[in-house]
Enzyme design. Structure first.
Site, PDB file in Angstrom:
ATOM      1  N   CYS A  15       0.863  -1.186   0.000  1.00  8.51           N
ATOM      2  CA  CYS A  15       0.000   0.000   0.000  1.00  8.51           C
ATOM      3  C   CYS A  15       0.901   1.239   0.000  1.00  8.51           C
ATOM      4  CB  CYS A  15      -0.892   0.003   1.235  1.00  8.51           C
ATOM      5  SG  CYS A  15       0.091   0.128   2.752  1.00  8.51           S
ATOM      6  N   HIS A  44       4.919  -4.513   9.310  1.00  6.38           N
ATOM      7  CA  HIS A  44       4.838  -5.862   9.882  1.00  6.38           C
ATOM      8  C   HIS A  44       5.024  -6.916   8.799  1.00  6.38           C
ATOM      9  CE1 HIS A  44       2.540  -4.340  13.672  1.00  6.38           C
ATOM     10  NE2 HIS A  44       3.854  -4.244  13.794  1.00  6.38           N
ATOM     11  N   HIS A  77       3.190   2.526  11.689  1.00 10.21           N
ATOM     12  CA  HIS A  77       1.967   2.310  12.480  1.00 10.21           C
ATOM     13  C   HIS A  77       1.598   3.502  13.358  1.00 10.21           C
ATOM     14  CE1 HIS A  77       4.297  -1.400  11.845  1.00 10.21           C
ATOM     15  NE2 HIS A  77       3.139  -1.820  11.378  1.00 10.21           N
ATOM     16  N   HIS A 127      -1.509  -3.813  19.653  1.00 10.44           N
ATOM     17  CA  HIS A 127      -1.001  -3.488  18.311  1.00 10.44           C
ATOM     18  C   HIS A 127      -0.428  -2.072  18.344  1.00 10.44           C
ATOM     19  CE1 HIS A 127      -0.902  -2.444  14.052  1.00 10.44           C
ATOM     20  NE2 HIS A 127      -0.947  -3.743  13.797  1.00 10.44           N
ATOM     21  N   GLU A 129      -0.312   0.337  16.265  1.00 14.67           N
ATOM     22  CA  GLU A 129      -1.145   1.453  15.792  1.00 14.67           C
ATOM     23  C   GLU A 129      -2.128   1.891  16.891  1.00 14.67           C
ATOM     24  OE1 GLU A 129      -3.305   1.103  12.027  1.00 14.67           O
ATOM     25  OE2 GLU A 129      -4.651   2.666  12.771  1.00 14.67           O
ATOM     26  N   SER A 270       1.642  -5.072   3.482  1.00 14.94           N
ATOM     27  CA  SER A 270       3.080  -4.873   3.711  1.00 14.94           C
ATOM     28  C   SER A 270       3.907  -6.020   3.135  1.00 14.94           C
ATOM     29  CB  SER A 270       3.345  -4.726   5.218  1.00 14.94           C
ATOM     30  OG  SER A 270       2.763  -5.792   5.929  1.00 14.94           O
TER      31      SER A 270
HETATM   32  S1  SF4 Z   1       0.224   1.856   6.039  1.00 18.59           S
HETATM   33 FE1  SF4 Z   1      -1.589   1.043   7.067  1.00 18.59          FE
HETATM   34  S2  SF4 Z   1      -3.023   2.795   7.135  1.00 18.59           S
HETATM   35 FE2  SF4 Z   1      -1.449   3.315   5.640  1.00 18.59          FE
HETATM   36  S3  SF4 Z   1      -2.337   2.717   3.678  1.00 18.59           S
HETATM   37 FE3  SF4 Z   1      -1.086   0.976   4.433  1.00 18.59          FE
HETATM   38  S4  SF4 Z   1      -2.479  -0.364   5.558  1.00 18.59           S
HETATM   39 FE4  SF4 Z   1      -3.490   1.627   5.274  1.00 18.59          FE
END
Ligand code: SF4
Length: 315
Positions: A15, A44, A77, A127, A129, A270
């Site tokens: 992402c 992670h 996070h 967690h 976050e 991730s």
């Molecule tokens: S780092 Fe976490 S909050 Fe940001 S886009 Fe990726 S999954 Fe979504």
């Protein structure tokens, strides 16, 4: 016997928040050299962490473990304000790799706290976050809930202002159920225009629901500590399709896939795409003749700005 099929999800690779965080560490390695300190696993994922460790990155949890003359990168996070303060007190420069979508939740948490609004924070205790976001809320206004029983147990006076915030990587379906339960208990609760679950989590869960319509088994590539990856397994199972999580392609026992005709593959936000490619190669080797179906990605190019300290570093 029917020909086995392999269906690949509509979402692939990192992402935007993970791309950004990894890019920040790469640029810090170039600018500051090694050892480079990173507080908490930058993202992670086991293979990402092993690769950085092999190149001189030291992952720590306690700021006391960072020598005074070094920089420290904070993970994607998000980090609680008390830790920024500790770094400042020790004159340690922080390069912040918090995902901007998490920072958005932190800002909202600060606004609620400034107004004295009680915040029900939905997420997984322990967690990073959740710990980071919780740290932005005054303790007497903070109410962490993980499930329906936690909501039943809430004793916030109905006469006070209450709002809800969530971790960004939760199950969409479970979270909307919990928010609905909160609205029943506290009809005046402020829920915001949109929940805090990020686009990457939503897209990946929706893609798994699509796969679940076709497949009788869904493999999720992701590390055991990855919240969004674990939610993909749950989403598949809730949709009626068997599913399991695997950290690295070499960890799979391919024999267990023999009874399934239509195997789906997806990955957490991730997970490097190379791991997905490696798994596909192994599946094709193990099941020669398997038909592979690939679908176009649903994700547009999203990119976040880099912190000023590393913006000018070229890779
Ligand atoms: S780092 Fe976490 S909050 Fe940001 S886009 Fe990726 S999954 Fe979504």
């Amino acid at each position: 016997m029917a020909t086995k099929e392999l269906h690949l999800a509509h979402t692939k690779g990192f992402c935007a928040g993970v791309v950004n965080a990894i890019d920040i560490v790469e640029r810090c390695l170039k600018k500051y050299g090694t050892p480079l300190y990173v507080r908490h696993a930058i993202v992670h994922n086991t293979s990402v962490i092993r690769d950085f460790e092999s190149r001189g990155v030291i992952f720590i949890e306690d700021i006391a473990d960072v020598p005074a003359d070094h920089v420290v990168v904070f993970s994607a996070h998000g980090t609680e304000p008390a830790v920024y303060k500790q770094a400042q007190e020790r004159h340690i420069q922080v390069i912040d790799a918090t995902c901007p979508l998490v920072t958005k939740v932190h800002r909202q948490a600060l606004r609620y706290t400034a107004r004295g609004v009680h915040v029900v924070l939905i997420g997984h205790r322990g967690h990073q976050e959740l710990i980071g976001t919780a740290g932005h809320i005054r303790p007497e206004l903070l109410h962490i809930v993980e499930d329906a029983a936690d909501i039943d147990a809430l004793t916030i006076p109905a006469s006070t202002e209450i709002a809800v915030l969530t971790q960004t990587t939760l199950s969409l379906d479970d979270t909307s159920g919990l928010i609905h339960q909160l609205q029943k208990k506290y009809p005046h609760i402020i829920t915001g225009k949109k929940e805090d679950i990020c686009y990457a989590t939503q897209n990946r869960q929706n893609a798994v629901k699509e796969l679940a319509k076709i497949c009788d088994m869904i493999i999720v590539i992701g590390s055991p500590n990855s919240s969004n990856s674990n939610r993909l397994v749950e989403t598949a199972k809730h949709s009626g399709t068997a599913s399991f999580i695997v950290d690295l392609p070499e960890d799979i026992d391919f024999k267990r896939l023999t009874p399934f005709d239509r195997i789906g593959v997806t990955s957490g936000a991730s997970v490097p795409h190379i791991l997905v490619d490696q798994l596909i190669t192994r599946l094709i080797q193990y099941f020669p003749g398997i038909n592979v179906f690939e679908y176009p990605s649903v994700e547009n190019d999203i990119a976040f700005p880099l912190p000023p300290a590393v913006r000018d570093v070229s890779l």
